[in-house]
Design a protein around this motif. Structure first.
Motif, PDB file in Angstrom:
ATOM      1  N   ILE A  96       0.837  -1.202   0.000  1.00  0.00           N
ATOM      2  CA  ILE A  96       0.000   0.000   0.000  1.00  0.00           C
ATOM      3  C   ILE A  96       0.874   1.254   0.000  1.00  0.00           C
ATOM      4  CG2 ILE A  96      -1.666   1.340   1.371  1.00  0.00           C
ATOM      5  CD1 ILE A  96      -2.820  -1.435   2.256  1.00  0.00           C
ATOM      6  N   ALA A  97       1.944   1.235   0.785  1.00  0.00           N
ATOM      7  CA  ALA A  97       2.859   2.380   0.849  1.00  0.00           C
ATOM      8  C   ALA A  97       3.466   2.664  -0.524  1.00  0.00           C
ATOM      9  CB  ALA A  97       3.957   2.116   1.876  1.00  0.00           C
ATOM     10  N   PHE A  98       3.961   1.632  -1.188  1.00  0.00           N
ATOM     11  CA  PHE A  98       4.542   1.826  -2.515  1.00  0.00           C
ATOM     12  C   PHE A  98       3.491   2.332  -3.509  1.00  0.00           C
ATOM     13  CE2 PHE A  98       8.117  -1.134  -1.313  1.00  0.00           C
ATOM     14  CZ  PHE A  98       9.126  -0.211  -1.517  1.00  0.00           C
ATOM     15  N   CYS A  99       2.254   1.857  -3.406  1.00  0.00           N
ATOM     16  CA  CYS A  99       1.191   2.339  -4.294  1.00  0.00           C
ATOM     17  C   CYS A  99       0.907   3.822  -4.066  1.00  0.00           C
ATOM     18  CB  CYS A  99      -0.083   1.512  -4.105  1.00  0.00           C
ATOM     19  SG  CYS A  99       0.044  -0.165  -4.760  1.00  0.00           S
ATOM     20  N   CYS A 100       0.946   4.265  -2.816  1.00  0.00           N
ATOM     21  CA  CYS A 100       0.775   5.694  -2.512  1.00  0.00           C
ATOM     22  C   CYS A 100       1.905   6.508  -3.132  1.00  0.00           C
ATOM     23  CB  CYS A 100       0.739   5.931  -1.006  1.00  0.00           C
ATOM     24  SG  CYS A 100      -0.753   5.359  -0.195  1.00  0.00           S
ATOM     25  N   ILE A 101       3.127   6.035  -2.978  1.00  0.00           N
ATOM     26  CA  ILE A 101       4.291   6.732  -3.525  1.00  0.00           C
ATOM     27  C   ILE A 101       4.203   6.806  -5.045  1.00  0.00           C
ATOM     28  CG2 ILE A 101       6.803   6.591  -3.827  1.00  0.00           C
ATOM     29  CD1 ILE A 101       6.833   5.302  -0.947  1.00  0.00           C
ATOM     30  N   ILE A 102       3.871   5.687  -5.674  1.00  0.00           N
ATOM     31  CA  ILE A 102       3.768   5.648  -7.140  1.00  0.00           C
ATOM     32  C   ILE A 102       2.638   6.552  -7.622  1.00  0.00           C
ATOM     33  CG2 ILE A 102       3.200   4.177  -9.114  1.00  0.00           C
ATOM     34  CD1 ILE A 102       4.539   1.858  -7.422  1.00  0.00           C
ATOM     35  N   GLY A 103       1.464   6.449  -6.991  1.00  0.00           N
ATOM     36  CA  GLY A 103       0.321   7.271  -7.407  1.00  0.00           C
ATOM     37  C   GLY A 103       0.609   8.753  -7.290  1.00  0.00           C
ATOM     38  N   GLY A 104       1.185   9.162  -6.159  1.00  0.00           N
ATOM     39  CA  GLY A 104       1.544  10.571  -5.982  1.00  0.00           C
ATOM     40  C   GLY A 104       2.602  11.022  -6.971  1.00  0.00           C
ATOM     41  N   GLY A 105       3.589  10.166  -7.185  1.00  0.00           N
ATOM     42  CA  GLY A 105       4.653  10.498  -8.140  1.00  0.00           C
ATOM     43  C   GLY A 105       4.124  10.654  -9.557  1.00  0.00           C
ATOM     44  N   ILE A 106       3.285   9.718  -9.980  1.00  0.00           N
ATOM     45  CA  ILE A 106       2.701   9.798 -11.330  1.00  0.00           C
ATOM     46  C   ILE A 106       1.850  11.059 -11.469  1.00  0.00           C
ATOM     47  CG2 ILE A 106       0.999   8.754 -12.888  1.00  0.00           C
ATOM     48  CD1 ILE A 106       2.065   5.993 -11.946  1.00  0.00           C
ATOM     49  N   ALA A 107       1.068  11.375 -10.446  1.00  0.00           N
ATOM     50  CA  ALA A 107       0.193  12.556 -10.514  1.00  0.00           C
ATOM     51  C   ALA A 107       1.002  13.839 -10.699  1.00  0.00           C
ATOM     52  CB  ALA A 107      -0.668  12.641  -9.252  1.00  0.00           C
ATOM     53  N   ASN A 108       2.105  13.978  -9.969  1.00  0.00           N
ATOM     54  CA  ASN A 108       2.920  15.191 -10.116  1.00  0.00           C
ATOM     55  C   ASN A 108       3.692  15.197 -11.438  1.00  0.00           C
ATOM     56  OD1 ASN A 108       2.131  16.647  -7.878  1.00  0.00           O
ATOM     57  ND2 ASN A 108       3.761  15.887  -6.575  1.00  0.00           N
ATOM     58  N   VAL A 109       4.160  14.046 -11.894  1.00  0.00           N
ATOM     59  CA  VAL A 109       4.830  13.982 -13.202  1.00  0.00           C
ATOM     60  C   VAL A 109       3.825  14.339 -14.301  1.00  0.00           C
ATOM     61  CG1 VAL A 109       5.851  12.399 -14.890  1.00  0.00           C
ATOM     62  CG2 VAL A 109       6.685  12.393 -12.542  1.00  0.00           C
ATOM     63  N   PHE A 110       2.605  13.851 -14.171  1.00  0.00           N
ATOM     64  CA  PHE A 110       1.551  14.190 -15.132  1.00  0.00           C
ATOM     65  C   PHE A 110       1.390  15.705 -15.228  1.00  0.00           C
ATOM     66  CE2 PHE A 110      -2.876  15.313 -15.994  1.00  0.00           C
ATOM     67  CZ  PHE A 110      -3.100  14.653 -17.202  1.00  0.00           C
ATOM     68  N   ASP A 111       1.324  16.384 -14.074  1.00  0.00           N
ATOM     69  CA  ASP A 111       1.210  17.849 -14.067  1.00  0.00           C
ATOM     70  C   ASP A 111       2.374  18.503 -14.793  1.00  0.00           C
ATOM     71  OD1 ASP A 111      -1.102  17.693 -12.590  1.00  0.00           O
ATOM     72  OD2 ASP A 111      -0.350  18.830 -10.885  1.00  0.00           O
ATOM     73  N   ARG A 112       3.582  18.017 -14.537  1.00  0.00           N
ATOM     74  CA  ARG A 112       4.758  18.616 -15.180  1.00  0.00           C
ATOM     75  C   ARG A 112       4.711  18.439 -16.692  1.00  0.00           C
ATOM     76  NH1 ARG A 112       7.640  16.081 -10.764  1.00  0.00           N
ATOM     77  NH2 ARG A 112       7.857  17.645  -9.143  1.00  0.00           N
ATOM     78  N   ILE A 113       4.230  17.277 -17.142  1.00  0.00           N
ATOM     79  CA  ILE A 113       4.145  17.027 -18.582  1.00  0.00           C
ATOM     80  C   ILE A 113       3.045  17.883 -19.208  1.00  0.00           C
ATOM     81  CG2 ILE A 113       3.505  15.301 -20.323  1.00  0.00           C
ATOM     82  CD1 ILE A 113       4.907  13.200 -18.472  1.00  0.00           C
ATOM     83  N   VAL A 114       1.858  17.897 -18.614  1.00  0.00           N
ATOM     84  CA  VAL A 114       0.697  18.575 -19.205  1.00  0.00           C
ATOM     85  C   VAL A 114       0.739  20.085 -19.007  1.00  0.00           C
ATOM     86  CG1 VAL A 114      -1.832  18.769 -19.102  1.00  0.00           C
ATOM     87  CG2 VAL A 114      -0.738  16.521 -19.035  1.00  0.00           C
TER      88      VAL A 114
END
Length: 165
Positions: A96-114
Motif C-alpha cells: 500500500i505504501a509503494f502504491c501511494c508513492i507511485i500514485g503521488g509520483g505519477i500525478a505530479n509527473v503528469f502535471d509537469r508534462i501537461v
C-alpha cells in the motif's frame, strides 16, 4: 482480489484524488488566492510550482529540469511499479505504501508534462510546533507512503528481533 488489480486500483485512486482536487482548485481559486479552512492553522492557497518538493529545482535550467523532474522520476516510478508487481513477498503495508508513492509520483509527473508545473494548495501552520510549505494530495500520498514504509520496517525489525529470542 487479484494482487495486480489491487495495485492498479490503489495507484489509480491516488492519482484520481490528486487530479480531481487540482482541477477543483484551478476552477475555484484565483492564482495566489488564500482561503482559510481552520483559522490560520490550515489554509488553501493556489500556487503553481515549477520545481519539485517545496520548489526545489525551480531555478534549474530546462535541460536539468527535464532530467531531474521528468526523466529520472519516470524511470524510478517505472522501476518501483516493476518491483512491487514482481516481488510477491511484500507485506500488505509495504505494498500500500509503494502504491501511494507511485500514485503521488505519477500525478505530479503528469502535471509537469501537461502543465509544465505542479498545482499546490494546502498549507499547515501550527505555530512553532509544525509548519509546511504549500503542497498537494500527491505530495501527501508520497509522504504518507514513505512514513508507512518506515513504520513497516520498524515493525518488521521488531518482529525479526522477537523471532531471534
Amino acid at each position: 482480489m487479484n494482487r495486480t488489480i489491487f495495485i492498479i486500483i490503489l495507484i489509480a485512486i491516488n492519482i484520481a484524488i490528486d487530479q480531481i482536487s487540482k482541477v477543483w482548485v484551478r476552477a475555484n481559486f484565483d492564482y495566489a488566492e488564500i482561503k482559510s479552512i481552520i483559522g490560520d492553522k490550515f489554509i488553501m492557497q493556489y500556487v503553481e510550482n515549477k520545481g519539485a518538493f517545496l520548489g526545489m529545482g525551480s531555478d534549474m535550467n530546462d535541460t536539468l529540469k527535464l532530467i531531474f523532474l521528468l526523466i529520472l522520476p519516470v524511470v524510478v516510478l517505472g522501476y518501483v511499479v516493476y518491483y512491487i508487481i514482481k516481488t510477491k513477498e511484500l507485506d500488505r503495508l509495504s505494498l500500500i505504501a509503494f502504491c501511494c508513492i507511485i500514485g503521488g509520483g505519477i500525478a505530479n509527473v503528469f502535471d509537469r508534462i501537461v502543465y509544465g508545473q505542479v498545482t499546490d494548495f494546502f498549507f499547515i501552520n501550527l505555530g512553532g510546533i509544525f509548519k509546511t510549505g504549500i503542497f498537494n494530495f500527491a505530495d501527501l500520498s508520497v509522504t504518507t507512503g514513505m512514513i508507512m514504509l518506515l513504520f513497516g520496517s520498524f515493525l518488521n525489525k521488531k518482529k525479526a528481533d522477537n523471532n531471534l529470542d
